[in-house]
Scaffold this active site. Structure first.
Site, PDB file in Angstrom:
ATOM      1  N   TYR A 157       0.797  -1.230   0.000  1.00  0.00           N
ATOM      2  CA  TYR A 157       0.000   0.000   0.000  1.00  0.00           C
ATOM      3  C   TYR A 157       0.830   1.281   0.000  1.00  0.00           C
ATOM      4  CZ  TYR A 157      -3.762  -3.234   1.141  1.00  0.00           C
ATOM      5  OH  TYR A 157      -4.670  -4.264   1.106  1.00  0.00           O
ATOM      6  N   HIS A 175      -8.994   1.262  -5.779  1.00  0.00           N
ATOM      7  CA  HIS A 175      -8.146   0.527  -4.833  1.00  0.00           C
ATOM      8  C   HIS A 175      -6.724   1.035  -4.960  1.00  0.00           C
ATOM      9  CE1 HIS A 175     -11.316  -2.294  -3.913  1.00  0.00           C
ATOM     10  NE2 HIS A 175     -11.571  -2.339  -5.212  1.00  0.00           N
TER      11      HIS A 175
HETATM   12  C1  DQA Z   1      -7.817  -2.290  -0.909  1.00  0.00           C
HETATM   13  C2  DQA Z   1      -7.708  -3.735  -1.435  1.00  0.00           C
HETATM   14  C3  DQA Z   1      -8.548  -4.676  -0.584  1.00  0.00           C
HETATM   15  O1  DQA Z   1      -8.429  -6.009  -1.079  1.00  0.00           O
HETATM   16  C4  DQA Z   1      -8.078  -4.666   0.852  1.00  0.00           C
HETATM   17  O2  DQA Z   1      -8.899  -5.476   1.641  1.00  0.00           O
HETATM   18  C5  DQA Z   1      -7.958  -3.288   1.407  1.00  0.00           C
HETATM   19  C6  DQA Z   1      -7.442  -2.208   0.562  1.00  0.00           C
HETATM   20  C7  DQA Z   1      -6.893  -1.341  -1.689  1.00  0.00           C
HETATM   21  O3  DQA Z   1      -7.115  -0.133  -1.607  1.00  0.00           O
HETATM   22  O4  DQA Z   1      -5.947  -1.788  -2.343  1.00  0.00           O
HETATM   23  O5  DQA Z   1      -8.209  -3.057   2.593  1.00  0.00           O
HETATM   24  O6  DQA Z   1      -9.157  -1.847  -1.081  1.00  0.00           O
END
Ligand code: DQA
Length: 150
Positions: free
Chosen positions: A24, A102
């Site tokens: 992330y 995402h």
């Molecule tokens: C997310 C991807 C999801 O699979 C995960 O559960 C998240 C973050 C993303 O921003 O990449 O909490 O939504």
């Protein structure tokens, strides 16, 4: 507060900056929101931004969007993306466009992340570009709203 677009951050997204940085990055939710406000200023639109870890509160915020002047929604539902039919049903009530975003490249991760149960209520998805997924999502939403208004 009057706004044009509603930005929704779901479960665990308040922890960005403290989650796996390889997946992330290091941006916090505050950093994301600042980037969104900057882009909103460029586009000349107002944002209302909401984050919750409680699914029912997210559903209720979506319900409010029916009557509060929201012209479009950008949502990162976090893990709810992959299993919440409740949020799918809530988003389905809206007639304004919804863009799914995402931070991570969900299609390249574990198989349970390949499924988005909210996708049928969305006009498109942007994933894998970190903070820029949100900025691109807001731009895409604005474009869709402009196109629908002609
Ligand atoms: C997310 C991807 C999801 O699979 C995960 O559960 C998240 C973050 C993303 O921003 O990449 O909490 O939504």
């Amino acid at each position: 507060m009057s706004h044009d677009y509603l930005i929704l951050h779901g479960i665990n997204l308040n922890m960005f900056g403290r989650r796996d940085a390889r997946v992330y990055g290091t941006a916090t939710l505050d950093d994301i929101n600042k980037a969104l406000y900057t882009e909103a200023q460029n586009l000349g639109v107002q944002l209302d931004i909401f984050q919750t870890n409680v699914e029912g509160l997210m559903a209720e915020r979506i319900h409010q969007a029916l009557d509060d002047g929201t012209k479009g929604v950008v949502i990162n539902a976090g893990a709810w993306t992959h299993y919440s039919y409740g949020l799918l049903d809530a988003l389905d009530i809206l007639s304004v466009p919804v863009v799914e975003v995402h931070m991570s490249h969900v299609a390249g991760r574990e198989s349970f992340r390949h499924v988005s149960v909210i996708a049928p209520a969305c006009c498109g998805t942007i994933a894998g570009f970190g903070i820029n997924s949100y900025v691109l999502g807001l731009k895409a939403l604005h474009q869709v709203v402009l196109e629908r208004s002609v």
